[in-house]
Design an enzyme around this catalytic site. Structure first.
Site, PDB file in Angstrom:
ATOM      1  N   CYS A   1       0.818  -1.235   0.000  1.00 44.11           N
ATOM      2  CA  CYS A   1       0.000   0.000   0.000  1.00 44.11           C
ATOM      3  C   CYS A   1       0.843   1.272   0.000  1.00 44.11           C
ATOM      4  O   CYS A   1       0.316   2.361  -0.230  1.00 44.11           O
ATOM      5  CB  CYS A   1      -0.949  -0.007   1.195  1.00 44.11           C
TER       6      CYS A   1
ATOM      7  N   HIS B   1      -2.729   7.460   3.664  1.00 42.72           N
ATOM      8  CA  HIS B   1      -3.290   6.215   3.129  1.00 42.72           C
ATOM      9  C   HIS B   1      -4.658   5.978   3.768  1.00 42.72           C
ATOM     10  O   HIS B   1      -4.799   5.980   4.996  1.00 42.72           O
ATOM     11  CB  HIS B   1      -2.331   5.060   3.408  1.00 42.72           C
TER      12      HIS B   1
ATOM     13  N   ASN C   1     -10.328   0.927   1.454  1.00 42.94           N
ATOM     14  CA  ASN C   1      -8.864   0.907   1.311  1.00 42.94           C
ATOM     15  C   ASN C   1      -8.522   0.372  -0.083  1.00 42.94           C
ATOM     16  O   ASN C   1      -8.766  -0.800  -0.367  1.00 42.94           O
ATOM     17  CB  ASN C   1      -8.282   0.007   2.414  1.00 42.94           C
TER      18      ASN C   1
END
Ligand code: COA
Length: 317
Positions: free
Chosen positions: A108, A241, A271
């Site tokens: 990520c 994030h 996400n």
């Protein structure tokens, strides 16, 4: 380094918490209060490559550049829908460029890593204008029978074009191994393979990841601010994030930031791994949130445990 264009693309299908609660033992209330997520977009008829190409083309349209003006493509994906050639080389063909291409994987945190590599390529003169595309199909490798993980993720692609120039861009990146978050490959059967097929969906110790995320992200941001010799409130926007609204809140409180400096879209995106920051960046850019000269901080974390932060001056009008 300066960002001269942004683009993003999300799938058509919107999967709400209520829809998930029809499929499994969960509820809108649980998901919303634990994560902040209300819905996410999930690939159904389109492919991940379609999303990546669409995000890249939107970026080019915004900049009024042609594919032939791009002289490096960095793509990031944890798992692509095509094993080989790379997604970057497919985008290269679709936008009509003819330049070096490579796919990266740093989970990520991928967008920050791609920016860091782009910055080096620009500084050494190996490239003048780089297209970065982060495209992630999380729905492909989460276990849809595991409510602990499958409610958290969405699919998306985000892109930027970067050029040399503008103010110095600062980075702080690190990786410290943990098995709190991982996913094994699914193998084709081979007559010689004697090992068992591993469990090949995303596995996560949620609480451990939660703590690591807050600790690493806060530290990375502090380190990058130190490098630039500025204070947390000198940054106009923190694009973090989008993993969990409670993680964003904890980082915001740790750095004592006002609410408006930490924008989020996790409510409707979930996400989306490395795509989460470039998608948020594009949505904010298209809604004219930034003004020229604003200082932006990006910070992300993911499997590895990779994490990183970046400080960049917004140069678009
Ligand atoms: N719906 C309803 N209940 C659920 C559920 C769901 N989707 N998922 C888990 N639960 C249950 C658990 O079974 C547990 O039940 P129990 O108390 O009867 O055992 C309870 O909810 C609490 O589970 P727990 O895992 O302790 O919750 P939590 O408060 O830690 O929240 C996460 C779970 C995953 C939301 C949170 O830990 C988190 O966000 N971690 C970080 C994840 C992340 O960001 N990953 C990606 C990094 S890139």
């Amino acid at each position: 380094m300066k960002i001269i264009a942004t683009g993003s693309s999300v799938p058509q299908l919107e999967l709400t918490n209520d829809m998930l609660s029809q499929m499994m033992d969960t509820s809108d209330e649980w998901i919303r209060t634990r994560t902040g997520i209300q819905s996410r977009r999930i690939l159904s008829t389109e492919s991940l490559t379609d999303l990546a190409i669409a995000a890249a083309k939107k970026c080019l349209d915004q900049s009024s550049l042609q594919g032939s003006d791009i002289d490096y493509i960095l793509c990031h994906n944890i798992v692509s829908d095509i094993v080989t050639p790379s997604m970057a080389s497919i985008i290269n063909k679709e936008i009509g460029s003819c330049c070096p291409t490579v796919d990266l994987n740093s989970a990520c945190t991928g967008f920050i890593y791609a920016l860091d590599i782009a910055d080096s390529l620009l500084k050494t003169g190996k490239a003048r204008r780089i297209l970065i595309v982060c495209a992630e199909e999380m729905s492909h490798f989460i276990d849809w029978d595991k409510r602990e993980t499958c409610v958290l993720f969405g699919d998306a692609a985000g892109a930027v074009i970067v050029e040399d120039g503008g103010d110095e861009t600062y980075f702080h990146l690190s990786t410290k191994y943990t098995d709190a978050l991982n996913c094994n490959s699914k193998y084709a059967s081979s007559p010689f393979r004697k090992r068992e097929m591993p469990y090949h969906y995303l596995e996560m110790r949620g609480r451990d990841v939660f703590k690591l995320a807050i600790l690493n992200s806060s530290n990375d941001i502090k380190k990058v601010l130190e490098k630039a010799n500025i204070k947390p409130n000198d940054v106009d926007y923190y694009l973090l994030h989008q993993a969990n609204i409670r993680i964003l809140e904890a980082i915001r409180k740790e750095l004592d930031l006002p609410e408006k400096s930490v924008p989020h879209n996790i409510e409707k995106r979930g996400n989306t791994s490395s795509a989460s920051i470039p998608v948020l960046l594009d949505e904010l850019n298209r809604s004219h949130t930034f003004k020229k000269g604003d200082l932006l901080a990006f910070s992300a974390f993911g499997a590895g445990f990779t994490s990183g932060a970046c400080l960049i001056r917004w140069q678009l009008d």
